[in-house]
Design an enzyme around this catalytic site. Structure first.
Site, PDB file in Angstrom:
ATOM      1  CG  ASP A 196      -4.691   5.672   0.938  1.00 57.16           C
ATOM      2  OD1 ASP A 196      -5.547   4.653   1.066  1.00 57.16           O
ATOM      3  OD2 ASP A 196      -4.608   6.858   1.570  1.00 57.16           O
ATOM      4  CG  HIS A 201      -9.055  -1.352   4.383  1.00 59.49           C
ATOM      5  ND1 HIS A 201      -8.813  -1.405   3.100  1.00 59.49           N
ATOM      6  CD2 HIS A 201      -8.648  -0.435   4.903  1.00 59.49           C
ATOM      7  CE1 HIS A 201      -8.418  -0.175   2.763  1.00 59.49           C
ATOM      8  NE2 HIS A 201      -8.145   0.488   3.866  1.00 59.49           N
ATOM      9  CG  ASP A 202     -11.484   1.947   3.565  1.00 58.33           C
ATOM     10  OD1 ASP A 202     -11.210   2.082   4.656  1.00 58.33           O
ATOM     11  OD2 ASP A 202     -10.934   2.111   2.351  1.00 58.33           O
ATOM     12  CD  GLU A 241      -8.723   4.291  -1.319  1.00 56.42           C
ATOM     13  OE1 GLU A 241      -9.820   3.861  -0.784  1.00 56.42           O
ATOM     14  OE2 GLU A 241      -8.023   4.999  -1.250  1.00 56.42           O
ATOM     15  CG  ASP A 296      -2.299   0.433   1.089  1.00 56.93           C
ATOM     16  OD1 ASP A 296      -2.449   1.620   0.553  1.00 56.93           O
ATOM     17  OD2 ASP A 296      -3.143  -0.127   1.574  1.00 56.93           O
TER      18      ASP A 296
HETATM   19  C1  GLC Z   1      -8.151   5.131   2.067  1.00 57.82           C
HETATM   20  C2  GLC Z   1      -8.084   3.847   2.949  1.00 57.82           C
HETATM   21  C3  GLC Z   1      -8.842   4.056   4.311  1.00 57.82           C
HETATM   22  C4  GLC Z   1      -8.244   5.238   4.772  1.00 57.82           C
HETATM   23  C5  GLC Z   1      -8.160   6.698   4.069  1.00 57.82           C
HETATM   24  C6  GLC Z   1      -7.023   7.516   4.317  1.00 57.82           C
HETATM   25  O1  GLC Z   1      -9.255   5.303   1.691  1.00 57.82           O
HETATM   26  O2  GLC Z   1      -8.377   2.948   2.163  1.00 57.82           O
HETATM   27  O3  GLC Z   1      -8.645   3.138   5.087  1.00 57.82           O
HETATM   28  O4  GLC Z   1      -8.476   5.585   6.020  1.00 57.82           O
HETATM   29  O5  GLC Z   1      -7.507   6.041   2.591  1.00 57.82           O
HETATM   30  O6  GLC Z   1      -5.805   7.303   4.111  1.00 57.82           O
END
Ligand code: GLC
Length: 537
Positions: A203, A327-328, A266, A101
Site C-alpha cells: 500500500d 477499489h479506489d 501501489e 495487501d
Molecule cells: C491506498 C489504498 C486505499 C487506502 C489508502 C490508505 O491508496 O488503496 O484504499 O484508503 O491507501 O491506506
C-alpha cells in the site's frame, strides 16, 4: 526478439478481490474468507493465476481494513487464522497464487505500537511514528495535507505534540527512518511468507519516507476547483523521497529470502518516477503498479501515447504491468461506457506485461450511485459532494438473480447495482457472447499465444478511433485492431499489413473469419488477428 517473461508473475494474470464485497458465507452482509474459498472454482474457470486480497487483518475499519491494528491476525469479520490457512491450501491446490495487501506506511491508531508511542514522549516506541512540536502559535508543524481532507497533523493533547497521518487521523504514519520499524514490518512479511503467501501488494509504497526536515510543500499551480482539497499543494517533501528506494530494496531482500515470491507496489506517479521503483539493478519492486489506464482520456492517441511512453520509460529488463480498475477508482465500465469496456478488456489482455483485473470488471459491473445516507467511505464523508467516494466501485459481486445477488443471505454492507438481476455471473455464463466469455477467451488466448505473452509491442496506428498494434515474437505476430469509437471503421488490409484470420472479436461472433482486402470493424469492436489455429505464420 523474445523478451522472456518466464516467472509465474510475468505470465500470470492477477485478480483483485475486495474481500468485503466478494462473497459472504455467514449472512452478516460482509464478504469473508470462507466466501472466497467457495468461489475459487469460479476464478479457476475464469483462468486467472493469482488473487490479491485487500486487507483482511484486524482493524477498527475506519478505512475498511487499511487501518490495521494487528498485522499478523485475521479480523473476525473475515474469519479466523484457520480460515486463512484453509484458503491458502485451497487456492494453491487450485493452482492459484495468493497475494496479500501489506500496509506498512501507517497503522491504526489502535495498534498497540501507536498506543505505546502516544503514551509519553519518552516511550521507546515514540520514534516509531512521526511526532513534531506545534509551531509557536500552536498550529500544525507544516502545511502538509491529509489525502482524506484537512491537515495531515493531529495534536495529541496529552503529550502536546502533533503526529503525522497522510490519510485519516486514525491512520498514523510509521517512521520508516527508524530501523526497528523496518525490522518489525520485515518480520510481518516473513510471518506471511512462511505461511506460503506468494507476495505482497504494498500500500502507498511511494509514501514511506518523508523529508527529514519536514519542509512545507509548495502550492500546486495547476489546482482546479472541484478537485480534492489535498491537491492544493504538491507532495514534493511528503512522498517519493530518494531514500524510499532503500526501503523498497529492503523489502525485496525479504521477498528474496523465499523462493519465487513477488513484490508489487501501489504507486501513483508519472512514468519517469514510477519506474525508479524497479530499483537499482531491478532489486526493488518486481511490479510497480502502472495505473495510467485508470485516468487516461479514452482516445486512440492518448492510449497509444501512454503505451509508448511507458515502454520507453521501462528500465532494461523491467517487466511491465497494466491495471484497468481497483477499489479506489471508478469502474472501467463507467469510465469508458459498457460497450467500450469490452475493448478495454482486449487492450488490457493484449498489452505487453502482467494484467491485473478488478473483481466484477469481468462481468461489466458499473459504478453504483450511493445515496448520501448510504455512504461508507471516509474520504467521501470528509470531502462530500465532489465525487471522490469509493463505495461505488466496491459494491457486492453480482453472482445471480436471487435477492442479494448470491453475495449474501442478508442485506449487503453496500447497495447492489440495480441491474444485478440481469448482469450477474449465472446469466452471463449462459450467454456465449457475454463480456464474461470475452474475458475468458482473452485469458485463454493470452496463454496460448507466445507472442501475446512475450512478444514485443509494436505500434502501428493511432488515428481517430483506430488503435492498431502488433505483438511480435520470433514465432510470429498477433495484430490487435481496436475501434475506440461508436462508429464503424474500415481499414485497407494491405496498407495496414493485416493478414491471417480473426482469432477473437470483442463481440464474440466472427472467430475464424479470413482477412480480405478490407477489415470492417463495427462500433465498439476490437479484434485480434493472427495465423489460423495450428498454423505458424
Ligand atoms: C491506498 C489504498 C486505499 C487506502 C489508502 C490508505 O491508496 O488503496 O484504499 O484508503 O491507501 O491506506
Amino acid at each position: 526478439m523474445d523478451r522472456g517473461g518466464g516467472a509465474w508473475w510475468q505470465h500470470g494474470i492477477f485478480y483483485q478481490i475486495y474481500p468485503r464485497s466478494f462473497q459472504d458465507s455467514n449472512a452478516d452482509g460482509v464478504g469473508d474468507i470462507a466466501g472466497i474459498i467457495e468461489r475459487l472454482p469460479y476464478l479457476q474457470a475464469l483462468g486467472v493465476d493469482a488473487i490479491w486480497l485487500s486487507p483482511i487483518f484486524p482493524s477498527p475499519m475506519a478505512d475498511f481494513g487499511y487501518d490495521i491494528s494487528d498485522y499478523t491476525g485475521i479480523d473476525p469479520l473475515f474469519g479466523t487464522s484457520e480460515d486463512f490457512d484453509a484458503l491458502m491450501s485451497a487456492a494453491h491446490a487450485a493452482g492459484l497464487k495468493v497475494i496479500l495487501d501489506l500496509v506498512p506506511n501507517h497503522t491504526s491508531d489502535r495498534h498497540p505500537w501507536f498506543i505505546e508511542a502516544r503514551s509519553s514522549r519518552d516511550n521507546p516506541k515514540r520514534d516509531w511514528y512521526l511526532w513534531r512540536d506545534p509551531k509557536p502559535d500552536g498550529s500544525a508543524p507544516n502545511n502538509w495535507l491529509s489525502e482524506f481532507g484537512g491537515s495531515a497533523w493531529t495534536l495529541d493533547d496529552a503529550t502536546g505534540q502533533y503526529y503525522y497521518h497522510a490519510f485519516l487521523a486514525q491512520q498514523p504514519d510509521l517512521n520508516w527512518r527508524n530501523p526497528q520499524v523496518r525490522e518489525a514490518i520485515h518480520e510481518v512479511m516473513r510471518f506471511w511468507l512462511r505461511k506460503g503467501v506468494d507476495g505482497f501488494r504494498v500500500d502507498v509504497i511511494w509514501h514511506l519516507i518523508k523529508d527529514a526536515e519536514f519542509r512545507d510543500n509548495p502550492p500546486n499551480p495547476f489546482y482546479r476547483e472541484g478537485r480534492p482539497p489535498h491537491e492544493k499543494i504538491l507532495t514534493q517533501y511528503s512522498t517519493d523521497q530518494p531514500e524510499v528506494h532503500e526501503v523498497v530494496a529492503g523489502m525485496r531482500r525479504v521477498i528474496d529470502e523465499f523462493d519465487d515470491r513477488v513484490l508489487i507496489g501501489e504507486i501513483y506517479l508519472p512514468f519517469e518516477r514510477l519506474v525508479a521503483y524497479y530499483g537499482n539493478d531491478l532489486r526493488g519492486a518486481q511490479m510497480p503498479f502502472n495505473f495510467a489506464l485508470l485516468s487516461t482520456l479514452w482516445s486512440a492517441r492518448s492510449v497509444e501515447k501512454i503505451i509508448a511512453d511507458y515502454e520507453a520509460a521501462l528500465p532494461k529488463g523491467a517487466w511491465p504491468n497494466w491495471v484497468l480498475g481497483n477499489h479506489d477508482r471508478p469502474r472501467v465500465a463507467s469510465r469508458v461506457g459498457a460497450a467500450q469496456a469490452r475493448v478495454a478488456a482486449m487492450l488490457l489482455l493484449t498489452l505487453r506485461g502482467t494484467p491485473t483485473l478488478y473483481y466484477g470488471d469481468e462481468i461489466g459491473m458499473h459504478q453504483v450511485a450511493i445515496a448520501p445516507d448510504q455512504v461508507r467511505d471516509p474520504f467521501e464523508k470528509n470531502v462530500p459532494g465532489i465525487g471522490v467516494g469509493r463505495d461505488g466501485c466496491r459494491t457486492p459481486m453480482q453472482w445471480d438473480a436471487t435477492p442479494y445477488a448470491g453475495f449474501s443471505a442478508a442485506k449487503p454492507w453496500l447497495p447492489l447495482a440495480d441491474d444485478f438481476r440481469h448482469e450477474n455471473v449465472v446469466n452471463l455464463d449462459a450467454d456465449a457472447q457475454s463480456i464474461l466469455h470475452l474475458y475468458k477467451a482473452l485469458i485463454q488466448l493470452k496463454k496460448q499465444l507466445p507472442q501475446l505473452q512475450s512478444g514485443d509491442y509494436v505500434p502501428v496506428a493511432a488515428e481517430g478511433d483506430l488503435l492498431l498494434y502488433r505483438r511480435a515474437s520470433d514465432g510470429g505476430a498477433a495484430t490487435i485492431v481496436l475501434n475506440l469509437g461508436a462508429e464503424p471503421l474500415s481499414i485497407e488490409s494491405d496498407a495496414a499489413g493485416l493478414a491471417g484470420e480473426i482469432l477473437l472479436s470483442t463481440l464474440m461472433d466472427r472467430n475464424g473469419e479470413r482477412i480480405g482486402d478490407r477489415l470492417d470493424l463495427r462500433a465498439d469492436e476490437g479484434v485480434i488477428i493472427g495465423a489460423p489455429a495450428g498454423q505458424a505464420e
